[in-house]
Design a protein around this motif. Structure first.
Motif, PDB file in Angstrom:
ATOM      1  N   UNK A  25       6.409  -3.530  15.043  1.00 25.79           N
ATOM      2  CA  UNK A  25       5.658  -4.036  13.880  1.00 25.79           C
ATOM      3  C   UNK A  25       5.766  -3.058  12.791  1.00 25.79           C
ATOM      4  N   UNK A  26       6.220  -3.299  11.567  1.00 23.71           N
ATOM      5  CA  UNK A  26       6.414  -2.291  10.700  1.00 23.71           C
ATOM      6  C   UNK A  26       5.231  -2.791   9.580  1.00 23.71           C
ATOM      7  N   UNK A  27       4.539  -1.951   8.961  1.00 25.15           N
ATOM      8  CA  UNK A  27       3.918  -1.800   7.842  1.00 25.15           C
ATOM      9  C   UNK A  27       4.497  -1.303   6.569  1.00 25.15           C
ATOM     10  N   UNK A  28       4.175  -2.051   5.536  1.00 26.71           N
ATOM     11  CA  UNK A  28       4.629  -1.633   4.133  1.00 26.71           C
ATOM     12  C   UNK A  28       3.716  -1.428   3.145  1.00 26.71           C
ATOM     13  N   UNK A  29       3.834  -0.646   2.498  1.00 28.90           N
ATOM     14  CA  UNK A  29       2.762  -0.382   1.216  1.00 28.90           C
ATOM     15  C   UNK A  29       3.495  -1.671   0.236  1.00 28.90           C
ATOM     16  N   UNK A  30       2.779  -1.811  -0.717  1.00 31.80           N
ATOM     17  CA  UNK A  30       3.041  -2.753  -1.928  1.00 31.80           C
ATOM     18  C   UNK A  30       3.508  -2.248  -3.080  1.00 31.80           C
ATOM     19  N   UNK A  31       2.682  -1.542  -3.825  1.00 34.82           N
ATOM     20  CA  UNK A  31       2.782  -0.998  -5.382  1.00 34.82           C
ATOM     21  C   UNK A  31       3.954   0.132  -5.127  1.00 34.82           C
ATOM     22  N   UNK A  32       5.127  -0.074  -5.871  1.00 33.50           N
ATOM     23  CA  UNK A  32       6.118   0.752  -5.906  1.00 33.50           C
ATOM     24  C   UNK A  32       6.931   0.892  -4.661  1.00 33.50           C
ATOM     25  N   UNK A  33       6.526   0.241  -3.702  1.00 37.47           N
ATOM     26  CA  UNK A  33       7.259   0.355  -2.288  1.00 37.47           C
ATOM     27  C   UNK A  33       8.002  -1.123  -2.260  1.00 37.47           C
ATOM     28  N   UNK A  34       7.355  -2.223  -1.897  1.00 38.78           N
ATOM     29  CA  UNK A  34       7.965  -3.624  -1.990  1.00 38.78           C
ATOM     30  C   UNK A  34       7.830  -4.135  -3.527  1.00 38.78           C
ATOM     31  N   UNK A 157      -6.310   2.217  10.073  1.00 36.92           N
ATOM     32  CA  UNK A 157      -7.180   1.357  10.670  1.00 36.92           C
ATOM     33  C   UNK A 157      -6.509  -0.132  10.910  1.00 36.92           C
ATOM     34  N   UNK A 158      -5.932  -0.506   9.848  1.00 32.75           N
ATOM     35  CA  UNK A 158      -4.899  -1.885  10.028  1.00 32.75           C
ATOM     36  C   UNK A 158      -3.827  -1.688  10.868  1.00 32.75           C
ATOM     37  N   UNK A 159      -3.082  -0.247  10.567  1.00 36.60           N
ATOM     38  CA  UNK A 159      -1.817  -0.025  11.451  1.00 36.60           C
ATOM     39  C   UNK A 159      -2.169  -0.328  12.814  1.00 36.60           C
ATOM     40  N   UNK A 160      -3.216   0.553  13.222  1.00 39.71           N
ATOM     41  CA  UNK A 160      -3.585   0.577  14.503  1.00 39.71           C
ATOM     42  C   UNK A 160      -3.891  -0.712  15.242  1.00 39.71           C
ATOM     43  N   UNK A 161      -4.601  -1.641  14.300  1.00 41.19           N
ATOM     44  CA  UNK A 161      -5.162  -3.168  14.815  1.00 41.19           C
ATOM     45  C   UNK A 161      -4.019  -3.856  14.959  1.00 41.19           C
ATOM     46  N   UNK A 162      -3.107  -3.721  14.113  1.00 38.36           N
ATOM     47  CA  UNK A 162      -1.598  -4.451  14.287  1.00 38.36           C
ATOM     48  C   UNK A 162      -0.764  -3.881  14.940  1.00 38.36           C
ATOM     49  N   UNK A 180      -2.016   9.322  10.463  1.00 36.75           N
ATOM     50  CA  UNK A 180      -3.416   9.334  11.071  1.00 36.75           C
ATOM     51  C   UNK A 180      -3.198   8.131  12.331  1.00 36.75           C
ATOM     52  N   UNK A 181      -2.441   7.167  12.034  1.00 33.60           N
ATOM     53  CA  UNK A 181      -2.320   5.897  12.826  1.00 33.60           C
ATOM     54  C   UNK A 181      -1.221   6.293  13.999  1.00 33.60           C
ATOM     55  N   UNK A 182      -0.548   7.632  14.003  1.00 34.57           N
ATOM     56  CA  UNK A 182       0.320   7.826  15.051  1.00 34.57           C
ATOM     57  C   UNK A 182       1.673   7.132  14.774  1.00 34.57           C
ATOM     58  N   UNK A 183       1.780   6.595  13.556  1.00 36.32           N
ATOM     59  CA  UNK A 183       3.194   6.055  13.322  1.00 36.32           C
ATOM     60  C   UNK A 183       4.051   6.588  12.563  1.00 36.32           C
TER      61      UNK A 183
END
Length: 224
Positions: A25-34, A157-162, A180-183
């Motif tokens: 599972x990969x998290x992405x930021x939005x503004x100026x990332x995607x 919080x969201x990165x860990x949850x998912x 902080x999420x260990x990612x």
């Protein structure tokens, strides 16, 4: 006595692939990332200044995207008006900011690269969540989940949850959230922070932009 709120069920574990590895599972930021939201945000700030009669340097504001909206609003309005004006900005946003916004180069291919490995792609952003979803729908980018209103360490919080093992962002705050999420923190030098700042903040990998992500992600999956 009011009934107690039932506990939130735990997020199910990430399923294994046929090879026995877990799907990433990969998290992405939005503004100026995607997305390159600068044209739309600039238009919204110009309209906000006209609506309120208060000067806002829209060009300066869009040069430092990343932190929560209220932090930028506080540069132009007195403290007692910040929340009121932020709410007004959010209400005006769909009219002014959605249509001018473009996908960042490589954004769609980055999401596709995660899916090609059987993974999940989520968006975790400080942006007001309904407006974040409007951007993605307008651009035809369809992540598996969108979580808004989280900044820097709060993103953990969201990165860990998912169960995200990687977080991709353009700001030092995104690096802090990943750590902080260990990612694994993958930074793209497409926002207000340059490559040196991102490395100094602790990014594990710094890419020029998302066009480099599919190759990096392929290597990452092969090594893990």
């Amino acid at each position: 006595m009011a009934n107690a709120t039932p506990p939130t069920p735990p997020t199910p574990p990430t399923p294994p692939t046929p090879s026995g590895r877990t799907t990433p599972t990969v998290g992405f930021d939005l503004d100026m990332t995607l997305i390159d939201s600068r044209p739309g945000i600039r238009a919204c700030y110009v309209a906000l200044a006209e609506r309120t009669g208060t000067y806002v340097d829209a060009d300066l504001a869009v040069s430092r995207l990343g932190p929560p909206l209220v932090e930028e609003i506080a540069n132009w309005f007195p403290a007692e008006r910040v929340e009121e004006v932020a709410d007004l900005y959010r209400a005006m946003y769909p009219e002014y900011a959605i249509t001018p916004t473009l996908a960042m180069p490589g954004a769609r291919d980055a999401i596709a690269a995660v899916r090609a490995r059987g993974g999940r792609a989520i968006v975790v952003t400080a942006k007001y969540e309904p407006n974040a979803k409007l951007h993605l729908a307008h651009l035809g980018i369809e992540p598996d989940a969108v979580i808004g209103d989280l900044w820097a360490e709060q993103k953990a919080l969201a990165l860990r949850e998912h169960g995200a093992s990687v977080y991709v962002g353009d700001h030092t705050g995104d690096v802090r959230g990943a750590r902080t999420a260990g990612a694994v923190s993958v930074a793209v030098a497409t926002g207000p922070c340059d490559a040196a700042e991102l490395r100094e903040a602790g990014a594990d990998t710094v890419l020029t932009d998302l066009k480099e992500f599919p190759r990096w992600f392929s290597d990452y999956c092969s090594d893990n």
